[in-house]
Every structure is written in C-alpha cells, then in structure tokens.
Scaffold this motif. Structure first.
Motif, mmCIF file in Angstrom:
data_model
loop_
_atom_site.group_PDB
_atom_site.id
_atom_site.type_symbol
_atom_site.label_atom_id
_atom_site.label_comp_id
_atom_site.label_asym_id
_atom_site.label_seq_id
_atom_site.Cartn_x
_atom_site.Cartn_y
_atom_site.Cartn_z
ATOM 1 N N THR A 146 0.931 -1.120 0.061
ATOM 2 C CA THR A 146 0.098 0.020 -0.007
ATOM 3 C C THR A 146 0.942 1.364 -0.006
ATOM 4 N N ASN A 147 0.249 2.332 -0.037
ATOM 5 C CA ASN A 147 0.932 3.369 0.147
ATOM 6 C C ASN A 147 1.631 3.871 1.500
ATOM 7 N N THR A 148 2.339 4.927 1.513
ATOM 8 C CA THR A 148 2.938 5.308 2.983
ATOM 9 C C THR A 148 1.773 5.535 4.002
ATOM 10 N N LYS A 149 0.610 6.545 3.698
ATOM 11 C CA LYS A 149 -0.124 6.821 4.663
ATOM 12 C C LYS A 149 -0.781 5.659 5.184
ATOM 13 N N ASP A 150 -1.352 4.893 4.316
ATOM 14 C CA ASP A 150 -1.966 3.672 4.843
ATOM 15 C C ASP A 150 -1.209 2.557 5.422
ATOM 16 N N ALA A 151 0.136 2.483 5.245
ATOM 17 C CA ALA A 151 0.963 1.505 5.884
ATOM 18 C C ALA A 151 1.072 2.052 7.239
ATOM 19 N N PHE A 152 1.502 2.916 7.704
ATOM 20 C CA PHE A 152 1.393 3.555 9.004
ATOM 21 C C PHE A 152 0.357 3.514 9.768
ATOM 22 N N GLU A 153 -0.921 3.724 9.023
ATOM 23 C CA GLU A 153 -2.095 3.629 9.778
ATOM 24 C C GLU A 153 -2.490 2.103 10.210
ATOM 25 N N GLN A 154 -2.147 1.351 9.065
ATOM 26 C CA GLN A 154 -2.296 -0.130 9.567
ATOM 27 C C GLN A 154 -1.652 -0.580 10.786
ATOM 28 N N LEU A 155 -0.209 -0.059 10.784
ATOM 29 C CA LEU A 155 0.577 -0.304 11.997
ATOM 30 C C LEU A 155 0.113 0.121 13.249
ATOM 31 N N GLN A 156 -0.528 1.169 12.998
ATOM 32 C CA GLN A 156 -1.010 2.034 14.209
ATOM 33 C C GLN A 156 -2.063 1.422 14.870
ATOM 34 N N HIS A 157 -3.031 0.935 14.071
ATOM 35 C CA HIS A 157 -4.161 0.274 14.196
ATOM 36 C C HIS A 157 -4.216 -1.081 14.568
ATOM 37 N N TYR A 158 -2.993 -1.901 14.606
ATOM 38 C CA TYR A 158 -2.909 -3.086 14.994
ATOM 39 C C TYR A 158 -3.347 -4.014 13.858
#
Length: 296
Positions: A127-139
């Motif tokens: 995925t893109n950068t924004k979504d990658a971090f969101e997935q990590l942050q939201h477990y």
C-alpha cells in the motif's frame, strides 16, 4: 462439564482397562472408578455397562470417546502451537509495505526467512505510505517496511533504518532532457507520471518543490502501481521521480534515461517500523533480523 473426568474416562476407554489406565496415570484404580462414576452422575448418562466380569462402553460411551479423542488431539496441537510460537517457530506475521520494498526487497527476505521457518505464515500487503503507517498504528499489521523520508515518520512508531537509496529523475531515452543536466525549475515544468496521492515519491517531489519555492509539476497521468508509471514514461510520455533501486535496471538497459537535476541530491530511506515501546515477539524479532542480515 468436568474436563478432568472426561480425560479419565477417555484414558480408560482408549486402554480398555480401569487398572491399566490407573497405572499409566499413577493413581489408584478405586480413585479412577470413583471419578468416572462422578462424571457419569454429572452428565446423567451411563458410559459403561457390565458384560460378565468386564465393564464395556455403552453406545453413548463409544461415541463420547471418539469426540474426546478429537478434543484432546486438538489440545495437543494447541499446546504444540503455543510452544512453537513461544520459541519463534510458528505463527503469523502480518507485514505491510510500501511499493518499493514490497516489490524489490521483501520477496528475497521472505524467501530466506521461510526456508528456515516453514511453520510461520507471512501475510504481506502492499500500500502507500499513509495507509502503511495507519495499519501499523491500528494493529492491522505487526511490521511496516517503508521506503520514504524521515519527515513522514509518525511519533508513535519506532524506526529501524536499514539503508538509504538515491532518488532519480527519469525520462524516455529520446526525451530532450535524457542524460542532460537541467535546473529543478526546468524539470518540474515537464508533465509527470506518478502514483496516487499518499505515495512517498509524490510527497518527496512536492516537498522538494516547496523547499525551492517552486510550483509542483502537473501530474498528467496517475496510476496505482509503480510499474504502470514506468511503462508510460518508457513509452515516451512525461517524466518520473523514482528510486534508483527501481530505475537502475531500466537505465542500464537503455529503456529509461536519467536527468541530472542541478543541486538536487535526495536520499530515500528504507526502514523497518514497529509500534513504539511494544515488546516484540521472538517471531517478529527473527524476521527483522533476517531482513537486516539479508541486506548486509
């Protein structure tokens, strides 16, 4: 239901003898008989019937013994799974990655890891950068493998940088700027073929223009995938701003050409990201170590 009683019953049913079952379980035969009678009383159904001097299973007892075998077999599997997971030998690692590492780095890392850890499932999404971090942050992911700039790093993410990669401007070999030196102002007047908003390359380019007080280029074509953007530029339309890891092979084959933009030297960081202050499982530590060793 008394699981201890069920376990005693299953042992007797499997061995076919109260006495032998008591010996294996290292308890007295009267204690086994007493516990099974209590279990029968609890469920309200007879499990054994007298056949001469022997106690044999009732029809229900035979059926229950089969189901108990399935239950305790699953219990053993679960115990083995927990033990393997604790030792870092089994489980699932959910990995989310931006396009560059997902396509050019992770396949080799994953193959190396799987050869030594066959029981481990690797679930990898791009995925893109924004979504990658969101997935990590939201477990929704255990690890994010990221290619981009350090300014994009969220505060609640631990950042383990592996290496830096140079970013290139590229065009088709017959483009007037191919293999030439130009200013950034000249370069960004060209139409660009890029990925969607949120991609790290697009953010890099726009930030670069902002830092030099220039208007960002026109994104004339936009694709979800990096390979499509490369194909369009190779076909003779527009320019791209791209990682050298991706572009180098195309440039060496003469399918793309670099444009040397004066006074612009930008590095692209490749990093493994995890949630800050979260203790990592042995499994995740092993995968991260594999990535680091494979890079070296």
């Amino acid at each position: 239901m008394n699981i201890h009683g069920l376990r005693l019953f299953y042992q007797v049913a499997k061995i076919g003898s109260f006495t032998k079952a008591a010996e294996i379980m290292r308890i007295s035969q009267p204690a086994v008989s007493s516990q099974i009678k209590k279990f029968e009383h609890e469920i309200g159904i007879a499990l054994f019937k007298q056949q001469g001097r022997r106690a044999v299973l009732t029809e229900f007892g035979e059926s229950l013994a089969t189901k108990a075998e399935n239950l305790f077999s699953l219990e053993n599997q679960i115990e083995s799974y927990i033990d393997d997971y604790r030792k870092g030998e089994a489980g699932t690692i959910r990995i989310v990655a931006t396009y560059l590492p997902a396509n050019f780095l992770i396949p080799k890392w994953a193959a190396t890891f799987k050869r030594e850890n066959e029981k481990v499932n690797l679930v990898i999404s791009t995925t893109n950068t924004k979504d990658a971090f969101e997935q990590l942050q939201h477990y929704k992911a255990d690890i994010a493998i990221f290619g981009g700039g350090i300014s994009e790093r969220p505060e609640d993410i631990d950042w383990d940088e592996l290496f830096e990669d140079e970013l290139w401007f590229v065009v088709a070999p017959n483009h007037p700027y191919a293999n030439q030196s130009v200013t950034l102002e000249e370069m960004v007047k060209e139409p660009f073929v890029m990925r969607e908003e949120g991609s790290s390359m697009r953010e890099h380019l726009f930030s670069l223009c902002h830092a030099h007080l220039l208007n960002p280029p026109k994104v004339a074509l936009q694709f979800d995938g990096l390979s499509e953007t490369i194909s369009s530029v190779m076909a003779g339309y527009g320019a791209n701003f791209i990682s050298s890891l991706v572009a180098r092979e195309y440039v060496e084959r003469g399918q793309l050409a670099r444009v040397y933009v004066e006074a612009v030297h930008i590095k692209h960081k490749i990093a493994i990201c995890t949630r800050k202050e979260e203790k990592q499982s042995l499994l995740i530590k092993k995968f991260i170590e594999t990535c680091k060793m494979k890079h070296i």
